[in-house]
Design an enzyme around this catalytic site. Structure first.
Site, mmCIF file in Angstrom:
data_model
loop_
_atom_site.group_PDB
_atom_site.id
_atom_site.type_symbol
_atom_site.label_atom_id
_atom_site.label_comp_id
_atom_site.label_asym_id
_atom_site.label_seq_id
_atom_site.Cartn_x
_atom_site.Cartn_y
_atom_site.Cartn_z
ATOM 1 N N MET A 79 -14.136 -21.301 13.811
ATOM 2 C CA MET A 79 -14.016 -20.009 12.738
ATOM 3 C C MET A 79 -15.364 -19.984 12.049
ATOM 4 O O MET A 79 -16.141 -20.864 11.647
ATOM 5 C CB MET A 79 -12.909 -20.668 11.895
ATOM 6 C CG MET A 79 -11.517 -20.788 12.499
ATOM 7 S SD MET A 79 -10.860 -19.616 13.190
ATOM 8 C CE MET A 79 -10.798 -18.317 11.813
ATOM 9 N N GLU A 117 -12.192 -25.646 14.734
ATOM 10 C CA GLU A 117 -12.924 -25.708 15.965
ATOM 11 C C GLU A 117 -12.172 -26.547 17.188
ATOM 12 O O GLU A 117 -11.312 -27.397 16.901
ATOM 13 C CB GLU A 117 -13.798 -26.775 15.498
ATOM 14 C CG GLU A 117 -15.309 -26.841 16.549
ATOM 15 C CD GLU A 117 -16.270 -27.735 16.009
ATOM 16 O OE1 GLU A 117 -17.237 -27.864 16.722
ATOM 17 O OE2 GLU A 117 -16.083 -28.229 14.930
HETATM 18 P P1 TTP Z 1 -18.067 -25.785 10.076
HETATM 19 O O1 TTP Z 1 -17.393 -25.081 11.408
HETATM 20 O O2 TTP Z 1 -19.179 -26.687 10.622
HETATM 21 O O3 TTP Z 1 -18.819 -24.444 9.152
HETATM 22 P P2 TTP Z 1 -18.075 -23.131 8.902
HETATM 23 O O4 TTP Z 1 -16.898 -22.801 9.346
HETATM 24 O O5 TTP Z 1 -18.013 -23.071 7.259
HETATM 25 O O6 TTP Z 1 -19.206 -22.106 9.169
HETATM 26 P P3 TTP Z 1 -19.918 -21.562 10.536
HETATM 27 O O7 TTP Z 1 -19.577 -20.288 10.406
HETATM 28 O O8 TTP Z 1 -21.204 -22.010 10.554
HETATM 29 O O9 TTP Z 1 -18.690 -22.341 11.594
HETATM 30 O O10 TTP Z 1 -16.989 -26.590 9.057
HETATM 31 C C1 TTP Z 1 -15.902 -25.854 9.130
HETATM 32 C C2 TTP Z 1 -15.385 -26.394 7.655
HETATM 33 O O11 TTP Z 1 -15.355 -27.452 7.397
HETATM 34 C C3 TTP Z 1 -15.839 -25.628 6.339
HETATM 35 O O12 TTP Z 1 -15.707 -24.272 6.338
HETATM 36 C C4 TTP Z 1 -15.812 -26.686 5.556
HETATM 37 C C5 TTP Z 1 -15.647 -27.958 6.175
HETATM 38 N N1 TTP Z 1 -16.888 -28.871 5.924
HETATM 39 C C6 TTP Z 1 -17.223 -29.625 5.084
HETATM 40 O O13 TTP Z 1 -16.189 -29.860 3.977
HETATM 41 N N2 TTP Z 1 -18.131 -30.351 4.585
HETATM 42 C C7 TTP Z 1 -19.445 -30.199 5.834
HETATM 43 O O14 TTP Z 1 -20.316 -30.720 5.569
HETATM 44 C C8 TTP Z 1 -19.292 -29.461 6.783
HETATM 45 C C9 TTP Z 1 -20.289 -29.068 7.863
HETATM 46 C C10 TTP Z 1 -18.106 -28.511 6.869
HETATM 47 MG MG MG Z 2 -16.797 -23.060 11.564
#
Ligand code: TTP
Ligand code: MG
Length: 349
Positions: free
Chosen positions: A10, A104
């Site tokens: 996502m 994911e």
């Molecule tokens: P991710 O898939 O790493 O990030 P994202 O979905 O926000 O952005 P991207 O478009 O790059 O995929 O992580 C998924 C969720 O997990 C994110 O929305 C919030 C949480 N998360 C944390 O709480 N702390 C963190 O350090 C990371 C990497 C993610």
């Molecule tokens: Mg993501």
């Protein structure tokens, strides 16, 4: 037969849910995270990323980089609800769905669809209709490449890495893109002049083994497109843990022990719920200057009771020399095993 693996992730997940639930936030730099001055950023919208805001960045730094940002506390319950809806769409495509995190998953679509592009479009449309959110898809013939592909063209991307594109397509990428090469490993390689995957590709296997042990072989293989890991429907729980940012930084071990006591009770409850015992206790600390340290201890026998977890955690803590104050403490247990029926009935009584 060549497999078809899809990796779905996502876009800006927590932030995207906040924007969807409050359309006034659309197009604005939305930052989700601990809202106290001591909290860290969970994630942020792509608008906020333009200012250099990133996951895990302390909120006060995010505020200085993006003073107009809209800072919101996380609503984990809501994100879990949305995640469930997304996973049920994924499982309507194939039963071979391996969740990696809340936003994911890997899908093995080898025998479930002839056209992976139309399947991606179906998933994107169904998720948009149900949740109003976008996602990025990567498709390839193994897990490593599918995950790289989903990250290729975020947000709302769709990238395919085919066998005939390998290995050249990876060459320009920085080595940090190789799953499993953390900051320390990247630095070690940078120190010998290796920055891109092309440079990594030229390293002989022996050197990688010397550097990273058995994992060196995996790195060597992966950048050559070899990754035989299968999609695991039942993802095993590997560890159970809790962590907290302290109310104020401290190097007083008695104060830290109070946190460990609360964590031990919570971890023990989760172990009992899942019917597990654990053999390894891991203590994590983050110092005032944001350095992470972990120290673990593997025990001769399995434990699950709060007092046992607490005692072992304290022993690990006492072995550590604190050279700096601590801002975050975490405790987890791993090397899990399912309890026998006899043990389960003991817990019940
Ligand atoms: P991710 O898939 O790493 O990030 P994202 O979905 O926000 O952005 P991207 O478009 O790059 O995929 O992580 C998924 C969720 O997990 C994110 O929305 C919030 C949480 N998360 C944390 O709480 N702390 C963190 O350090 C990371 C990497 C993610
Ligand atoms: Mg993501």
């Amino acid at each position: 037969m060549e497999k078809v693996i899809m990796h779905v992730d996502m876009d800006a997940f927590f932030a995207a849910v906040e924007v969807h639930d409050n359309p006034k936030l659309k197009g604005k730099p939305v930052i989700v995270g601990g809202t106290s001055e001591r909290g860290v950023v969970s994630t942020c919208s792509y608008e906020a990323r333009k200012y250099g805001v990133k996951s895990a960045m302390p909120v006060y730094i995010a505020k200085s980089k993006c003073p107009n940002g809209i800072f919101l506390p996380p609503r984990i319950g809501r994100y879990k609800e949305v995640s469930k809806e997304i996973f049920s769409i994924l499982r309507s495509v194939t039963p071979y769905v391996e969740p990696l995190s809340i936003d994911e998953a890997y899908l093995d679509i080898t025998n479930y669809t002839k056209n992976s592009v139309s399947t991606s479009k179906f998933i994107k449309e169904a998720v948009m209709k149900k949740t109003g959110l976008t996602l990025s898809v990567g498709i390839s013939y193994n897990k490593f490449l599918a995950k790289l592909a989903s990250d290729w063209d975020k947000p709302n991307g769709l990238t395919i890495i085919r066998k005939n594109m390998m290995p050249q397509i990876l060459f320009p990428l920085p080595i940090s893109k190789v799953y499993g090469l953390g900051k320390k490993s990247v630095k070690k390689l940078n120190d010998i002049g290796v920055f891109s995957i092309e440079e990594l590709y030229k390293l002989p296997k022996d050197i990688l083994i010397e550097f990273f042990g058995k994992y060196g072989i995996e790195v060597y293989d992966r950048i050559r497109g070899i990754d035989n890991r299968t999609v695991q429907i039942l993802r095993q729980t590997k560890s159970i843990g809790r962590e907290n940012t302290l109310k104020r930084d401290t190097d007083d071990k008695n104060e830290l022990k109070e946190y460990l006591k609360a964590f031990s009770i919570s971890i023990s409850k989760q172990l009992l719920n899942k019917g597990f015992s654990a053999k390894t206790v891991i203590l994590k600390t983050k110092t005032s200057s944001f350095e992470n340290h972990t120290r673990s201890k593997t025990l001769p026998s399995y434990i699950y009771k709060p007092e046992d977890i607490y005692q072992e955690a304290c022993e690990v803590l006492m072995e550590i020399t604190l050279t700096e104050k601590v801002r975050l403490i975490g405790l987890s247990v791993s090397s899990l095993k399912e309890n026998s029926l006899k043990q389960i009935s003991l817990f019940d009584s």
